[in-house]
Design a protein around this motif. Structure first.
Motif, PDB file in Angstrom:
ATOM      1  N   ARG A 105       0.994  -1.035  -0.123  1.00 14.02           N
ATOM      2  CA  ARG A 105      -0.166   0.101   0.035  1.00 14.02           C
ATOM      3  C   ARG A 105       0.929   1.201  -0.083  1.00 14.02           C
ATOM      4  O   ARG A 105       0.486   2.344  -0.370  1.00 14.02           O
ATOM      5  CB  ARG A 105      -0.939   0.067   1.420  1.00 14.02           C
ATOM      6  CG  ARG A 105      -1.872  -1.022   1.413  1.00 14.02           C
ATOM      7  CD  ARG A 105      -2.476  -0.878   2.533  1.00 14.02           C
ATOM      8  NE  ARG A 105      -1.646  -1.080   3.697  1.00 14.02           N
ATOM      9  CZ  ARG A 105      -2.069  -1.005   4.897  1.00 14.02           C
ATOM     10  NH1 ARG A 105      -3.266  -0.478   5.278  1.00 14.02           N
ATOM     11  NH2 ARG A 105      -1.114  -1.098   5.965  1.00 14.02           N
ATOM     12  N   CYS A 612      -6.285  -0.485  -1.406  1.00 10.65           N
ATOM     13  CA  CYS A 612      -4.785  -0.634  -2.160  1.00 10.65           C
ATOM     14  C   CYS A 612      -4.459  -2.262  -1.656  1.00 10.65           C
ATOM     15  O   CYS A 612      -3.816  -2.764  -2.618  1.00 10.65           O
ATOM     16  CB  CYS A 612      -3.897   0.262  -1.432  1.00 10.65           C
ATOM     17  SG  CYS A 612      -4.579   2.009  -1.945  1.00 10.65           S
ATOM     18  N   VAL A 638     -11.369   2.762  -5.301  1.00 11.60           N
ATOM     19  CA  VAL A 638     -10.345   2.350  -4.487  1.00 11.60           C
ATOM     20  C   VAL A 638     -10.818   3.066  -3.067  1.00 11.60           C
ATOM     21  O   VAL A 638     -10.868   4.260  -2.932  1.00 11.60           O
ATOM     22  CB  VAL A 638      -9.062   2.901  -4.978  1.00 11.60           C
ATOM     23  CG1 VAL A 638      -7.819   2.460  -4.173  1.00 11.60           C
ATOM     24  CG2 VAL A 638      -8.715   2.271  -6.173  1.00 11.60           C
ATOM     25  N   SER A 646      -1.607   5.779  -1.730  1.00 12.82           N
ATOM     26  CA  SER A 646      -2.352   4.828  -2.680  1.00 12.82           C
ATOM     27  C   SER A 646      -1.909   4.907  -4.073  1.00 12.82           C
ATOM     28  O   SER A 646      -2.022   3.848  -4.889  1.00 12.82           O
ATOM     29  CB  SER A 646      -3.910   5.169  -2.619  1.00 12.82           C
ATOM     30  OG  SER A 646      -4.144   6.465  -2.904  1.00 12.82           O
ATOM     31  N   SER A 649       0.106   2.130  -5.470  1.00  7.95           N
ATOM     32  CA  SER A 649      -0.458   0.802  -5.697  1.00  7.95           C
ATOM     33  C   SER A 649      -1.406   0.912  -6.916  1.00  7.95           C
ATOM     34  O   SER A 649      -1.403  -0.225  -7.871  1.00  7.95           O
ATOM     35  CB  SER A 649      -1.528   0.486  -4.401  1.00  7.95           C
ATOM     36  OG  SER A 649      -0.792   0.463  -3.495  1.00  7.95           O
ATOM     37  N   CYS A 650      -1.845   2.139  -7.029  1.00  8.36           N
ATOM     38  CA  CYS A 650      -2.800   2.054  -8.353  1.00  8.36           C
ATOM     39  C   CYS A 650      -2.098   1.917  -9.595  1.00  8.36           C
ATOM     40  O   CYS A 650      -2.412   1.342 -10.412  1.00  8.36           O
ATOM     41  CB  CYS A 650      -3.742   3.259  -8.248  1.00  8.36           C
ATOM     42  SG  CYS A 650      -4.897   3.691  -6.813  1.00  8.36           S
TER      43      CYS A 650
END
Length: 1584
Positions: A105, A612, A638, A646, A649-650
């Motif tokens: 994350r 995440c 999300v 985040s 992670s995205c």
């Protein structure tokens, strides 16, 4: 890497099979990515080392040499090393683990690069942090599930010694090219290697091919370090006679080999401890962050001021923000009037349509609930709740009542039915977590929630109910903190079908509460946010509009459906829009991380609701899945997109799954809060439209709540993505998080507040807290409200960017405010994770929180350590995290702790329970396996050290009379020692002529003549039986026999010294008088302990040598011990003086009894080891002895008809006087109880007092402590046995220290039930120069207690305060001044008398003072200074002796025997023991009291200073697992209560702190043992 290359080329056929198996296992670990290349090679080389032919030590050591950047570590090719190709072979097939070793994350490649750059910068100025020392057994790893046992082989002794050997050999191999270089490097090599405490020196086999160079270098290092940079040792400013190291006393239970090579400072050279401390000092010399100008000055009250603001602090410069409006909430004709109405509609018209599909633990569909089933079951439940619980007249539930919903996450179907059933019954559902145990912390807080919401009923499923903890008789346990609960099972078979005429009441949505959602605060309190029916409906409408939900869509939900986005989208909005929800519980995700992606693929889902974490898990596991297609997704919501981390992670997820049809524009981060519900959400973009831009912000700006685009230092940047636009129908502002809700400027970070019909309405049942959160009216710069509308605080920190996009940079609850700057816990977690986490941190589990210490918040980082991480790796990681956070966030960490994997408290969904972790840290229940504290570097708000003003007192300041600077002079006088002249009166009173007999030897002869059968002494054993008695005549006769033996066998001259070596008893007394009769000088010495000769015999030898004894008198058993083989192991037994055993002496009378020509001649020598570890002998003349006895006789009213009980050691000081001398002088009977007997029978002393009806008794603190600890719980039993202490009128503790008030009070309270008078217990005080200054007699007033201010005491001032005042210290008077004694308080530097309110040295003028030190050096100057010294002004003619103790005199309201006001003497502590730190004077006992109070497992503690560092030694009585918990607690308490920073914390076993016979701590011995590395500590922490 040489050995590795060599061993690859080796023929492995000669290697044993088990080693070949281990090698195969290693290869497998490497291929699966379970071990790093470096770790692989290290372990492999260690397995093969014994089998590699003839590798010299230098080559063996090369792989571990860590040269700093800039020095290449390329070894020259050697014949045994083939080309490098072989060693790099395994890298090619290194696979990735699917389990994920780090919490991505927080993963960000950019950030990782920044961290590495910051660390590289630090590497140039390489920090040499001293590594803590840990005993092997302290590697306790908790037995936890899925946690492999620690691999101790990664830091075995062999490797440790090899590694140190290695670093040193290489240093030598560089042929000493640059001295600076190798001194620094080899020191780091030697002390940061995992030094396995003293286990290394316990004789295990070590591979040390070349021992010589290593020791040589350590010697060179120690010499260099010590001579160049040790600051003067503040503790050794003692003016006492300091004997050479061989002459210092012994510690308890320790063999002390102090014959180490000592440098000028008395530091053992080859001591690992002192090199570490030196290294610590060198590290601490680095400049601290704030320059000196930012320190505040210390005024007399030490009020901590706020640091001056830095003029370069960035300030917001934009205009005031204008509230941001969301799009209007559209009105659609067919929207239902209430949410229940939608369910009724779909249940009737679309009964077959699927509402919810639930997966089993393997990820396969378990069951599907249709809208028809959901409606009918909810209806049944509503009917049952309203009609079937209780009676018609008294229903259990009424509309509006609150009901707890207790369902596991794996059973969302039951939860849906219960939730909608409650809505239809118009009762208010409160979904909560399933309580796991009675003590479960989360459940305690839930209890607060249930109480505040008035919940008395819980709905649950049958399976869940069976799993709840039960009492032995099968009832559900009463959970801690919970109100009493009724449990109702809601499985369908228990529900009643409603009667035909019953219909649920579905009113149009109004402002009544619909449901309550729980929310945990930063402190861990759980509160319930009430959401009204209209809010619930409006929120569903707003989400439908923002997410563009359509009827019949499919949604995959991975979130918890009890609260937050999981509830709002997955339970409420989905039903409103007849969506088919596929629920993927957390347990399924753990077992099969790809399950949600597979569900999207199989069901062609349009919307997925994830965190995440789920993106990261799916990404890690996607290699197992080839044919996934995510092109159906139109919106990937999300839920924790507001976390600044985040974005990575995205990006990473998109990177992997774009190939599987995932479109970049469908990723929709959103921001939500429990109070305001959804705050903002990004709408899906059009296909191919550019993605929103990101903000790259300066961390330094953020810490001052200012938005600055990062330009200069790219190391400290934070990249954040937007969370879209504000929700439809809402209005948003940004206000300052502290103080009044003032609108922020456009470039300022503040708290997001929201005005919307779709938010929570209140904290249920808590109106006070509600107002501050739900009814906020923002104000402008002038403080005027901007309107009537009330906003709700969201707890999110952020700003509004271009195009009204909302950016969130953190949460209020994750905010750490340190020195006026704000840091976000998540940012710190991300930085810590970017420091090579794979080797150290278990699954990326890191908690960051702040604790308050010394008027500011301090940051603590706690991480779970991988089971296979080595000590070395962990410590390396910790020091690198320190550097990274320092570089990137410009903030110091207070504490870094690593705990065993899986031991941090978890939240229901597996995250770390932060507030519980913090509580464990503060309570000492965290049980870390590694810890590093950095108070020196991060506590920057200490007051400036006090500069001592030169004090000079001239005659001008003396005023008429005893006035100094307008105050009464601090002095106190005992009553007169009257001399009786009238001989007739003497005869009448049957008193022996005091004037004629100035000698005790004459007194004994006189008593033997006048009262031969009077029993003077009774000696008791452990059973309380008199084993030996002695009348005056028997004692005289026995003394004569000893005199005859001395004259016959000893060949002694008058005035020779004779050592008396006896157990406590009457033999000792007889031998003493035998010496007086013979004209020789007795020296009493404690006999060696037969079970511990190595520790106790050298002290005996030392006293014999120092006193130049001509002869030893002893018993037969002791004589055998002195000549035994065991004794020969510790001392030279061939050079003992003449030994005479006095057990079977012939009946002979000496030709004559010696009479000294003058009373000033020496009577005996009194040897004692002082608390500072110095052996001092003082000379007692006959005159001093008889005056002292007379003084005690008068004070305690001792006559021949009296009986006293003595439980003391009879070898020195006042104990010896009372045991051997007092009875002969005063004629009273002494009942002798050797303290050793208490060890086998604790009650013997108290039962003697009761049996003989003793009025006066004397004991030591050790005896009192034994009784308090051992008998405190048995008072009822003792009472039943008839023990009665009401006869005791005085129980005097004989000591040479400050009265131990807590102990005497506990003793009085505990034995009050046995009739002990609260006034009975008091103390005496003596010192080396005068054995008895005070003793509580029979006539004086009760000892008084005062409370003094500790802060003033540090400045040598005495300020009295009320009881219970903060920083107050209770002090008890040390007893009434003895007759013939006068004391005065003197400034030890100027030697001028002081006034009443000052702390100074106690000087004494008395005829019974000792006449000087008995010294082997003939230091006459010291004699004169301590025994016959005068004041610098005032009374030049009076001669004083300096006691070496600090104290003060206070005139009390009480009257003494003469009717004058009583002057009380208060002893504060020994001058030699005081610690001069920061220009202030500290008494060790005060710091030790604080330390011992800080944790239940600290049995005892001691402090001393070493090179200006404060060292705290604590004895651990609990399990070794708790050892590291004590380090932060000890550091905290000393910082808070004494404003000092602890340099080193040493945790040892019970009984390690040496204690002398009087029960006083021998702190200097402890210091010597610590520096000589003889303590075998459990753990040594070097605070940075």
């Amino acid at each position: 890497m040489l050995p590795v290359m060599a061993d690859r080329a080796m023929d492995l056929s000669g290697v044993p099979k088990e080693v070949r198996d281990q090698l195969a296992e290693l290869d497998l670990e490497l291929s699966e990515g379970d071990i790093t290349q470096k770790g692989y090679e290290k372990k492999r080389s260690r397995l093969l080392t014994p089998y590699i032919p003839h590798i010299t030590s230098v080559e063996l050591s090369l792989p571990d040499v860590q040269l700093t950047p800039g020095h290449s570590a390329e070894p020259s090719p050697s014949p045994e090393a083939p080309g490098p190709s072989t060693s790099s072979a395994p890298r090619s097939h290194r696979g990735h683990r699917s389990g994920g070793t780090r919490d991505d994350r927080y993963r960000s490649d950019i950030h990782t690069e920044l961290v590495q750059a910051a660390l590289a910068k630090h590497k140039e100025e390489k920090m040499g942090l001293p590594m803590p020392t840990k005993r092997r057994s302290a590697f306790v790893q908790s037995p936890v599930e899925n946690c492999t046992p620690p691999d101790t082989s990664s830091a075995s002794e062999d490797e440790g010694s090899l590694r140190r050997q290695a670093a040193l050999s290489v240093a030598l191999a560089q042929s000493l090219q640059s001295p600076d270089y190798w001194i620094n490097r080899s020191l780091q090599g030697s002390s940061t290697s995992s030094s396995a405490s003293s286990t290394l020196s316990h004789g295990e086999p070590k591979i040390q091919p070349q021992p010589q160079p290593s020791t040589a270098i350590v010697d060179v290092l120690a010499h260099l370090r010590i001579e160049n940079s040790v600051p003067p040792d503040v503790t050794s400013s003692s003016s006492r006679l300091d004997l050479p190291p061989a002459v210092k006393g012994m510690s308890r239970g320790q063999s002390r080999c102090s014959m180490l090579d000592n440098t000028a400072d008395g530091v053992p050279v080859n001591s690992r401890v002192s090199t570490k401390i030196q290294q610590l000092l060198n590290t601490l010399k680095r400049p601290k962050r704030p320059p000196l100008s930012e320190f505040f000055l210390d005024d007399s009250e030490e009020i901590v001021e706020v640091q001056q603001p830095d003029p370069n602090t960035p300030k917001p410069e934009g205009r005031q923000i204008i509230p941001v409006k969301g799009e209007p909430l559209g009105v659609v004709s067919n929207w239902p009037p209430a949410l229940q109405a939608s369910l009724a509609r779909w249940g009737a018209t679309q009964a077959k349509s699927p509402a919810l599909s639930v997966l089993d633990i393997t990820g396969k569909p378990l069951y599907t609930l249709t809208y028809g089933k959901l409606w009918s079951r909810s209806l049944k439940l509503a009917y049952t709740l309203l009609n079937k619980l209780g009676t018609k007249a008294e229903p259990v539930l009424k509309p509006g009542d609150r009901v707890a919903l207790v369902y596991p996450n794996s059973d969302p179907g039951m939860l849906w039915v219960a939730f909608y059933g409650c809505l239809l019954a118009e009762v208010i559902p409160v979904p909560i977590e399933v309580p796991l145990s009675r003590q479960d912390s989360g459940s305690q807080q839930i209890g607060f929630l249930l109480g505040s919401c008035g919940v008395g009923l819980a709905l649950t499923s049958e399976v869940c109910l069976k799993g709840l903890p039960k009492t032995p008789n099968g009832e559900i346990m009463q959970f801690k903190g919970w109100p009493r609960m009724k449990w109702v099972v809601t499985d369908t078979k228990y529900l009643t079908k409603p009667s035909k005429d019953w219909q649920p009441h579905i009113p149009t949505a109004n402002t009544d509460t619909a449901y309550i959602e729980y929310k945990a605060t930063k402190e861990g309190t759980v509160m319930g946010v009430a959401v009204s029916k209209i809010s619930m409906l409006t929120h569903c409408q707003a989400l439908t509009q923002a997410c563009n939900y359509c009827e019949g869509e499919t949604l995959v939900n991975v979130l918890d459906c009890k609260k937050d986005m999981g509830l709002w989208h997955g339970v409420l909005t989905s039903v409103m829009n007849r969506i088919h929800t596929i629920s993927v519980p957390y347990a399924v995700m753990k077992a099969c991380p790809m399950s949600w992606v597979q569900r999207v693929h199989i069901h062609k889902a349009r919307v997925a609701l994830v965190k995440c974490r789920d993106l990261h898990w799916a990404m890690m596991a996607h290699r197992e899945q080839k044919d996934t297609n995510l092109s159906s997704i139109r919106m990937l919501i999300v839920a924790d997109g507001a976390n600044p981390w985040s974005v990575s992670s995205c990006d990473a997820f998109l990177n992997v799954f774009q190939a599987h049809g995932l479109k970049p524009e469908v990723i929709c981060p959103c921001a939500s809060s429990a109070e305001a519900l959804t705050v903002a959400i990004r709408r899906p973009g059009a296909r191919g439209a550019p993605l929103p831009a990101r903000a790259i912000l300066s961390m330094a700006g953020l810490s001052h709540s200012v938005i600055r685009v990062n330009t200069e230092d790219k190391n400290s940047a934070l990249t954040v993505q937007d969370v879209g636009h504000v929700m439809p129908g809402a209005l948003m502002c940004i206000v300052k998080p502290d103080g009044p809700p003032q609108l922020c400027k456009t470039d300022e970070i503040g708290e997001i507040v929201l005005n919307s019909r779709a938010g929570g309405t209140m904290y249920y049942g808590l109106p006070g807290v509600t107002k501050n959160t739900f009814e906020v009216i923002p104000v402008n710069q002038a403080g005027a409200p901007i309107g009537e509308m009330a906003f709700t605080r969201t707890g999110l920190l952020g700003f509004v960017g271009p195009g009204s996009l909302v950016f969130v940079v953190g949460k209020i609850e994750g905010l750490l405010s340190v020195s006026g700057r704000r840091h976000n816990a998540d940012d710190l977690v991300a930085t810590a994770l970017a420091v090579e986490p794979v080797k150290t941190v278990y699954r990326g589990r890191i908690a960051v929180f702040s604790v308050t210490a010394f008027y500011d918040e301090r940051i603590v980082v706690v991480a779970e350590q991988r089971p296979d991480a080595s000590e070395e790796d962990s410590f390396q990681w910790m020091s690198r995290v320190l550097q990274a956070i320092d570089s990137i966030h410009q903030v110091g960490l207070y504490c870094l702790a690593l705990v065993p994997a899986n031991t941090l408290p978890k939240t229901p969904l597996g995250g770390i329970h932060i507030c519980e972790t913090k509580q464990n840290f503060l309570d000492g229940n965290l049980h870390p396996c590694n810890i590093l504290l950095c108070p020196h570097t991060c506590v920057t708000n200490l007051p400036k050290p006090r500069q001592k003003q030169p004090v000079g007192v001239g005659p001008a300041s003396i005023m008429v009379g005893n006035l100094v600077a307008g105050k009464r002079m601090a002095q106190a006088v005992g009553r007169e020692l009257g001399v009786v002249e009238d001989q007739d009166l003497i005869r009448k009173l049957n008193m022996w002529p005091i004037v004629m007999h100035q000698f005790l030897s004459e007194a004994l002869q006189w008593r033997a003549q006048t009262d031969p059968d009077h029993v003077l002494y009774v000696l008791l054993n452990a059973k309380g039986v008199a084993v030996c008695t002695s009348t005056c005549l028997q004692l005289h006769k026995r003394a004569e026999k000893i005199t005859a033996a001395l004259m016959e066998k000893g060949g002694l001259n008058t005035g020779d010294n004779v050592v008396l070596l006896y157990p406590p008893g009457i033999d000792l007394i007889a031998a003493f008088y035998g010496c007086l009769y013979a004209g020789v000088v007795p020296v009493t010495v404690r006999p060696p302990h037969p079970q511990n000769l190595t520790a106790t015999l050298p002290t005996v030898r030392m006293i014999i040598d120092v006193s130049k004894a001509a002869c030893i008198l002893t018993t037969q058993p002791l004589m055998r011990i002195l000549r035994s083989r065991e004794a020969a192991a510790s001392v030279n037994i061939k050079t003992w003086p003449t030994i005479i055993d006095t057990d079977d002496l012939p009946r002979k009378r000496p030709p004559q009894i010696y009479k000294p020509p003058t009373a000033e001649m020496l009577a005996y020598l009194d040897f004692s080891v002082s608390t500072t570890g110095m052996l001092t002998g003082v000379k007692m003349s006959h005159a001093a002895v008889s005056t002292l006895c007379r003084s005690i006789k008068l004070q305690c009213e001792l006559y021949s008809s009296r009986q006293i009980a003595i439980c003391l050691d009879p070898y020195c000081g006042l104990g010896f006087v009372l045991w051997c001398l007092s009875s002969v002088y005063s004629g009273h009977q002494s009942i002798l109880i050797p303290p050793l007997e208490l060890e086998s029978s604790l009650p013997v002393w108290l039962s003697t007092l009761s049996q003989y009806k003793i009025r006066d008794t004397f004991c030591s603190y050790s005896v009192m402590e034994l009784c308090t600890k051992g008998l405190g719980t048995q008072t009822e039993m003792l009472k039943a046995r008839g023990l009665n202490l009401s006869c005791v009128r005085s129980c005097v503790v004989i000591a040479e220290e400050r009265p131990r008030l807590l102990l005497t009070q506990s003793f009085s309270k505990l034995f009050k039930d046995l009739g002990l008078s609260p006034r009975a217990v008091s103390t005496a005080f003596g010192s080396r120069v005068n054995l008895a200054l005070c003793m509580q007699g029979t006539a004086g007033p009760d000892p008084s207690t005062v409370y003094v201010d500790m802060k003033s005491l540090r400045h040598d001032r005495v300020r009295l305060v009320e009881r219970g005042a903060p920083q107050s210290l209770p002090l008890m008077e040390s007893g009434t001044i003895l007759p013939g004694v006068r004391v005065i308080i003197v400034n030890p530097e100027t030697r001028g008398p002081l006034g009443d309110s000052h702390l100074g040295e106690i000087w004494v003028s008395s005829t019974h003072s000792a006449s000087g030190y008995y010294t082997i050096y003939g230091e006459e100057s010291l004699q004169a200074d301590h025994f016959n010294t005068t004041l610098s002004f005032g009374e030049p003619q009076t001669l004083w002796a300096r006691t070496g103790y600090l104290g003060f005199v206070k005139r009390t309201e009480l009257l003494d025997s003469t009717g004058d006001l009583h002057d009380a003497l208060f002893v504060v502590g020994s001058l030699d023991e005081t610690l001069e730190l920061r220009g202030l004077r500290y008494h060790p006992i005060d710091i030790e009291t604080s330390v011992s109070r800080t944790h239940r497992s600290i049995a005892e503690s001691a402090v001393f200073t070493w090179t200006n560092l404060l060292v705290v030694v604590a004895e651990l009585s609990g399990s070794e697992q708790e050892a590291l918990d004590l380090v932060p607690l000890v550091t905290n308490v000393v910082l808070e209560e004494h404003h000092l920073i602890v340099g080193v914390v040493v945790i040892v076993d019970p009984g390690v702190i040496p204690i002398n016979s009087r029960g006083e701590k021998q702190r200097m011995h402890l210091r010597d043992s610590f520096l000589a590395d003889q303590l075998d500590p459990i753990y040594v922490a070097y605070n940075m």
